[in-house]
Design an enzyme around this catalytic site. Structure first.
Site, PDB file in Angstrom:
ATOM      1  N   ALA A 116      76.422  14.117  88.930  1.00 23.88           N
ATOM      2  CA  ALA A 116      77.029  13.232  88.042  1.00 23.88           C
ATOM      3  C   ALA A 116      75.980  12.687  87.372  1.00 23.88           C
ATOM      4  O   ALA A 116      75.529  11.407  87.612  1.00 23.88           O
ATOM      5  CB  ALA A 116      77.824  12.042  88.694  1.00 23.88           C
ATOM      6  N   ALA A 117      75.375  13.366  86.207  1.00 18.20           N
ATOM      7  CA  ALA A 117      74.085  13.000  85.869  1.00 18.20           C
ATOM      8  C   ALA A 117      73.936  12.313  84.475  1.00 18.20           C
ATOM      9  O   ALA A 117      72.941  11.741  84.429  1.00 18.20           O
ATOM     10  CB  ALA A 117      73.324  14.362  85.610  1.00 18.20           C
ATOM     11  N   GLY A 120      70.913  10.488  82.330  1.00 21.59           N
ATOM     12  CA  GLY A 120      69.997  11.126  82.770  1.00 21.59           C
ATOM     13  C   GLY A 120      68.930  10.546  83.297  1.00 21.59           C
ATOM     14  O   GLY A 120      67.865  10.915  83.950  1.00 21.59           O
ATOM     15  N   GLY A 121      69.074   9.235  83.853  1.00 24.85           N
ATOM     16  CA  GLY A 121      68.214   8.375  84.601  1.00 24.85           C
ATOM     17  C   GLY A 121      67.489   8.964  85.687  1.00 24.85           C
ATOM     18  O   GLY A 121      66.412   9.255  85.942  1.00 24.85           O
ATOM     19  N   LYS A 122      68.644   9.595  86.687  1.00 25.83           N
ATOM     20  CA  LYS A 122      68.346  10.175  88.143  1.00 25.83           C
ATOM     21  C   LYS A 122      67.515  11.644  87.773  1.00 25.83           C
ATOM     22  O   LYS A 122      66.737  11.796  88.356  1.00 25.83           O
ATOM     23  CB  LYS A 122      69.255  10.125  88.890  1.00 25.83           C
ATOM     24  CG  LYS A 122      69.537   8.522  89.262  1.00 25.83           C
ATOM     25  CD  LYS A 122      70.553   8.284  90.425  1.00 25.83           C
ATOM     26  CE  LYS A 122      70.578   6.660  90.364  1.00 25.83           C
ATOM     27  NZ  LYS A 122      71.093   6.038  89.519  1.00 25.83           N
ATOM     28  N   ASP A 185      75.363  10.324  92.042  1.00 20.33           N
ATOM     29  CA  ASP A 185      75.467   8.867  91.706  1.00 20.33           C
ATOM     30  C   ASP A 185      76.804   8.875  91.134  1.00 20.33           C
ATOM     31  O   ASP A 185      77.277   9.099  90.028  1.00 20.33           O
ATOM     32  CB  ASP A 185      74.172   8.831  90.610  1.00 20.33           C
ATOM     33  CG  ASP A 185      74.094   7.182  90.138  1.00 20.33           C
ATOM     34  OD1 ASP A 185      74.514   6.462  91.006  1.00 20.33           O
ATOM     35  OD2 ASP A 185      73.826   7.091  89.018  1.00 20.33           O
ATOM     36  N   CYS A 238      76.580   1.797  91.795  1.00 23.45           N
ATOM     37  CA  CYS A 238      76.040   0.481  91.264  1.00 23.45           C
ATOM     38  C   CYS A 238      76.977  -0.624  91.449  1.00 23.45           C
ATOM     39  O   CYS A 238      77.281  -1.496  90.668  1.00 23.45           O
ATOM     40  CB  CYS A 238      75.596   0.519  89.691  1.00 23.45           C
ATOM     41  SG  CYS A 238      76.836   1.029  88.809  1.00 23.45           S
TER      42      CYS A 238
HETATM   43  N1  SAM Z   1      73.244   9.352  87.238  1.00 24.66           N
HETATM   44  C1  SAM Z   1      73.458   8.871  86.024  1.00 24.66           C
HETATM   45  C2  SAM Z   1      72.206   8.263  85.688  1.00 24.66           C
HETATM   46  O1  SAM Z   1      71.171   8.024  86.403  1.00 24.66           O
HETATM   47  O2  SAM Z   1      71.904   8.183  84.430  1.00 24.66           O
HETATM   48  C3  SAM Z   1      74.585   7.880  85.987  1.00 24.66           C
HETATM   49  C4  SAM Z   1      75.778   8.380  86.374  1.00 24.66           C
HETATM   50  S1  SAM Z   1      77.232   7.492  86.171  1.00 24.66           S
HETATM   51  C5  SAM Z   1      76.836   6.266  87.377  1.00 24.66           C
HETATM   52  C6  SAM Z   1      78.498   8.428  86.808  1.00 24.66           C
HETATM   53  C7  SAM Z   1      78.654   9.693  86.024  1.00 24.66           C
HETATM   54  O3  SAM Z   1      79.730  10.268  86.636  1.00 24.66           O
HETATM   55  C8  SAM Z   1      79.299   9.181  84.442  1.00 24.66           C
HETATM   56  O4  SAM Z   1      78.482   9.912  83.654  1.00 24.66           O
HETATM   57  C9  SAM Z   1      80.756   9.852  84.507  1.00 24.66           C
HETATM   58  O5  SAM Z   1      81.093  10.375  83.198  1.00 24.66           O
HETATM   59  C10 SAM Z   1      80.669  10.895  85.578  1.00 24.66           C
HETATM   60  N2  SAM Z   1      82.400  11.034  86.070  1.00 24.66           N
HETATM   61  C11 SAM Z   1      83.454  10.156  85.834  1.00 24.66           C
HETATM   62  N3  SAM Z   1      84.247  10.924  86.561  1.00 24.66           N
HETATM   63  C12 SAM Z   1      83.677  12.031  87.268  1.00 24.66           C
HETATM   64  C13 SAM Z   1      84.279  12.905  88.261  1.00 24.66           C
HETATM   65  N4  SAM Z   1      85.682  12.927  88.452  1.00 24.66           N
HETATM   66  N5  SAM Z   1      83.503  13.915  88.422  1.00 24.66           N
HETATM   67  C14 SAM Z   1      82.182  13.845  88.413  1.00 24.66           C
HETATM   68  N6  SAM Z   1      81.700  13.027  87.501  1.00 24.66           N
HETATM   69  C15 SAM Z   1      82.379  11.966  86.909  1.00 24.66           C
END
Ligand code: SAM
Length: 478
Positions: A116-117, A120-122, A185, A238
């Site tokens: 879940a990227a 793109g931070g991680k 994440d 978070c």
């Molecule tokens: N890891 C990212 C970073 O460090 O920049 C932040 C990720 S954010 C906390 C969670 C991400 O999960 C979002 O981009 C969201 O669109 C995605 N998401 C939402 N529903 C999801 C699903 N059912 N399956 C996978 N990813 C999902």
């Protein structure tokens, strides 16, 4: 500080969890100033370099204790507007969000998934730890967010990331037991985001927490299927409640006894200088191969990444439109000739080059896995590794991503601008620059020695190839 007040049910939840006194200390932090952070991109800049020292001074950066590449800064500083940001020297990231990848501990050469990227931070942190070696599959389910992810991967000069736009179950069907490490994440109820984003406060409710926890379990089912026996996974959120964090980790171990919890960490805003994060590190026991076979059978489809010995045979609808035959060969050869002349310090292995439509990519590979266009058929792929450029009307034109993945020494011709000079801003605005009349052809433009884009020189002028969508508009501020 949120202008909307905290939901009473949230206050009660935290009092139940922490006790009245500690909960009050946590709740009091919601009226404090937000915390800001940046993480230096060690693919491009060394912590001990003079540019880094200048940045530390200019933005009064303070080290983040749990992340050697991380720094915090105060609200009045604007590192996101500095030209070094455009050159990918750092990534703006809240300090506690840096903790998860530190725990995951990615290594060069590995096969790693960030499930879940976006934005793109991680992924950019994982890629920096991989130092350009190995395969990073950086996935985001939402198309618009996948595009932002792809742009951040480009800005940070990452060569070895396959950016995919898929649902977790589509990925697990294609990549069973493929990854040495997985970062999840998870989308969460965002209790640690309340200071930053008042929509997170408005959308919060006990029911939303339950829905988030259930969705996280759905995603965890798919993540486990993709982890190699012996592999490790970092799960992070978070948010603060137990349901989405510790409870989900207990559930995971009950559901999959071969998943063992190695470590759990929390960053609390009333105890540390961060907005708050939960991270768990889990290992899939090495002896869990039998379970692996069963899961593969359940997934019903075959692997999308194959070992170097295996011959890919999967056929399906193609969305990548990989170009083969004589046209593909001509595109590759023209690109290789271009690189020989213009980037003598950097070339691409022909067997890793592939054409999708007009675009030529250098596909990533890990110690164990070699990607091929056939393996990517049917997947939505915003970025298939390093985008080298396009082959159009018999000519090769380099991509912005290539400029950002190079060092100044790689280019035959380069023009260096002082990062705080009017010329640097003129370049970032898309203007034509006046240069030495001797310069000819494709030119790498650098800021204090760090590549930021291409230009093309002739007759004492540098025609600007900085992408239109990235150009500065309005006034500049550092
Ligand atoms: N890891 C990212 C970073 O460090 O920049 C932040 C990720 S954010 C906390 C969670 C991400 O999960 C979002 O981009 C969201 O669109 C995605 N998401 C939402 N529903 C999801 C699903 N059912 N399956 C996978 N990813 C999902």
């Amino acid at each position: 500080m949120p202008s909307v007040s905290l939901p009473p049910a949230y206050r009660s939840q935290m009092i139940d969890m922490l006790g009245k006194e500690e909960a009050e200390r946590l709740l009091d932090t919601y009226t404090d100033e937000r915390l800001y952070g940046l993480r230096i991109n060690t693919l491009k800049i060394a912590a001990a370099s003079s540019s880094m020292n200048a940045l530390k001074e200019q933005f009064e950066l303070k080290p983040v204790p749990w992340c050697p590449e991380g720094y915090s800064y105060s609200e009045d500083k604007r590192p996101g507007k500095h030209p070094y940001h455009a050159a990918g020297l750092y990534y703006i990231q809240e300090p506690s969000a840096m903790s998860a990848v530190c725990l995951l501990d990615p290594q060069p050469g590995e096969t790693i998934l960030d499930l879940a990227a976006a934005p793109g931070g991680k992924s950019t942190q994982i890629a920096a730890r991989m130092q350009g070696q190995g395969l990073l599959v950086s996935n985001e389910i939402h198309p618009a967010r996948a595009k932002i992810l792809s742009e951040n991967i480009e800005r940070c000069g990452i060569r070895n990331a396959l950016v995919t736009n898929a649902a977790p179950d589509d990925l697990s069907a294609r990549f069973p037991h493929a990854f040495d490490r997985i970062m999840l994440d998870a989308p969460c109820s965002g209790e640690g985001m309340f200071r930053k984003d008042e929509r997170a406060v408005e959308e919060w409710s006990p029911e939303a927490v339950e829905l988030c926890a259930a969705r996280q379990r759905d995603i965890l089912h798919e993540a486990v299927k993709m982890l190699k026996p012996g592999g490790v996974m970092a799960y992070s959120t978070c948010t603060f409640n137990r349901m989405e964090n510790e409870d989900n980790m207990r559930w995971l171990q009950q559901e999959y006894p071969f998943m063992e919890l190695v470590e759990e960490k929390r960053i609390w805003p009333h105890l540390q200088a961060g907005e708050g994060h939960y991270v768990a590190l889990l290992r899939r026991k090495p002896g869990s191969e039998a379970a692996a076979v069963q899961e593969r059978d359940e997934s019903g489809r075959n692997a999308g990444i194959r070992s170097r010995e295996a011959k890919p045979s999967r056929k399906g609808k193609s969305r990548g439109h990989a170009k083969g035959g004589s046209e593909g060969l001509q595109a590759k050869q023209t690109c290789l000739d271009w690189m020989k002349e213009n980037t003598p310090g950097f070339t691409a292995e022909p067997e890793r080059m592939t054409a999708f439509g007009e675009a030529l990519y250098l596909l990533p590979q890990s110690r164990e896995w070699l990607l091929s266009p056939e393996m990517l058929e049917g997947l939505r792929i915003p970025r298939a590794g390093l985008r080298l450029g396009v082959f159009r009307k018999g000519r090769f034109e380099p991509d912005h991503a290539l400029a950002l993945a190079l060092t100044a020494a790689d280019a035959a011709v380069s023009v260096d601008l002082k990062a705080d000079s009017p010329e640097a801003y003129a370049y970032l605005k898309g203007e034509t620059l006046t240069v030495s009349a001797e310069l000819r052809g494709w030119t790498l433009v650098t800021l204090d020695g760090y590549p930021v884009g291409f230009g093309k020189c002739s007759g004492g002028q540098l025609k600007n190839h900085y992408p239109k969508g990235l150009r500065l508009t309005g006034g500049s501020a550092v």
